[in-house]
Scaffold this active site. Structure first.
Site, PDB file in Angstrom:
ATOM      1  CG  HIS A 173      -1.009  -7.685  -2.086  1.00 20.50           C
ATOM      2  ND1 HIS A 173      -2.086  -7.991  -1.401  1.00 20.50           N
ATOM      3  CD2 HIS A 173      -0.366  -6.645  -1.228  1.00 20.50           C
ATOM      4  CE1 HIS A 173      -2.237  -7.347  -0.192  1.00 20.50           C
ATOM      5  NE2 HIS A 173      -1.419  -6.670  -0.169  1.00 20.50           N
ATOM      6  CD  GLN A 194      -1.399  -4.754   3.173  1.00 18.77           C
ATOM      7  OE1 GLN A 194      -0.968  -5.229   2.162  1.00 18.77           O
ATOM      8  NE2 GLN A 194      -0.898  -3.561   3.558  1.00 18.77           N
ATOM      9  CB  CYS A 250      -2.915 -11.719  -6.458  1.00 18.66           C
ATOM     10  SG  CYS A 250      -3.319 -10.497  -5.204  1.00 18.66           S
ATOM     11  CB  CYS A 276      -4.256 -12.678  -1.529  1.00 12.09           C
ATOM     12  SG  CYS A 276      -5.012 -13.117  -2.791  1.00 12.09           S
ATOM     13  CD  GLU A 277     -10.850 -12.861   2.134  1.00 13.94           C
ATOM     14  OE1 GLU A 277     -10.517 -13.647   3.222  1.00 13.94           O
ATOM     15  OE2 GLU A 277     -11.669 -12.080   1.768  1.00 13.94           O
ATOM     16  CG  HIS A 278      -9.723 -11.586  -3.254  1.00 16.89           C
ATOM     17  ND1 HIS A 278      -9.371 -10.329  -2.909  1.00 16.89           N
ATOM     18  CD2 HIS A 278     -10.833 -11.813  -2.706  1.00 16.89           C
ATOM     19  CE1 HIS A 278     -10.136 -10.033  -2.237  1.00 16.89           C
ATOM     20  NE2 HIS A 278     -11.011 -10.691  -1.820  1.00 16.89           N
ATOM     21  CG  HIS A 279      -5.876 -13.912  -6.748  1.00 18.34           C
ATOM     22  ND1 HIS A 279      -6.048 -12.659  -6.475  1.00 18.34           N
ATOM     23  CD2 HIS A 279      -6.342 -13.934  -8.042  1.00 18.34           C
ATOM     24  CE1 HIS A 279      -6.753 -11.831  -7.271  1.00 18.34           C
ATOM     25  NE2 HIS A 279      -6.944 -12.423  -8.337  1.00 18.34           N
TER      26      HIS A 279
HETATM   27 ZN   LIG Z   1      -5.345 -11.595  -4.504  1.00 17.93          ZN
END
Ligand SMILES: [Zn+2]
Length: 202
Positions: free
Chosen positions: A154, A126, A156, A85-88
């Site tokens: 996920h 996703q 995260c 995931c590009e956020h975490h």
């Molecule tokens: Zn994430």
């Protein structure tokens, strides 16, 4: 010193960054057990993110036209994928189901799985991963329709934040006849609802 964000750092700089993160976590990077860790992490990153070096359209460029007028759904189901995931920057692990209705040309089935890999081995969300797989197959093969369904856990969400293990996210993108024709969509769903023989016998 300002650096262009697009200039790739050296391996040494990348390993230094891991040492910084180790110190941030409260560790001593010079401890014996951690000495080779920065090198291992950087090599892992090469694997996790090798999709940036791949051209998914090129993967689909070799097609077969001698298909004896086969004009029904081609479905490759239960393709395991691993993304981040590009956020975490933690794993997204799931399965993809990829279907298309050929117009004239078909592609080797392993190529569909490779397109999934080329996009999943990048930082993703996703929703975008789903759309990129479907759009690329649609653009290159120009079939009557494309359907891509992803179901994934996920980390995260499971190992941090709200800590909700056992939750999966489902996304889909339907193009062409899969979007416009509910009979075709229903046929796909009934193919997907059949128990998989692959895990049982193959
Ligand atoms: Zn994430």
């Amino acid at each position: 010193m300002s650096q262009s964000p697009l200039l790739r750092p050296s391996r040494e700089e990348a390993e230094d960054a891991i040492r910084t993160l180790l110190r941030w976590a409260g560790e001593d990077p010079s401890r014996e057990g951690l000495l080779d860790t920065p090198g291992r992490v950087v090599r892992s990153y090469e694997e996790f993110f090798e999709g940036y070096g791949e051209d998914p359209s090129a993967i689909l460029s070799r097609t077969f036209s001698e298909v004896d007028d086969y004009d029904e759904i081609v479905l490759l189901r239960d393709i395991r994928f691993e993304s981040h995931c590009e956020h975490h920057m933690v794993p997204i692990i799931g399965v993809a189901h990829v279907a298309y209705l050929p117009s004239k040309r078909v592609v080797g089935i392993s190529k569909l799985a490779r397109v999934v890999d080329a996009f999943s081995r990048r930082l993703q969300i996703q929703e975008r991963l789903t759309a990129q797989i479907a759009n690329t197959i649609n653009d290159v093969l120009q079939p009557h329709g494309v359907a891509v369904i992803l179901e994934a856990g996920h980390q995260c969400m499971t190992t941090r934040g709200v800590h909700r293990p056992g939750v999966s996210m489902v996304t889909s993108r339907m193009l062409g006849i899969f979007r416009t024709n509910s009979d075709t969509r229903r046929e796909l769903m009934s193919m997907l609802n059949r128990p998989s023989v692959a895990t049982a016998h193959l």
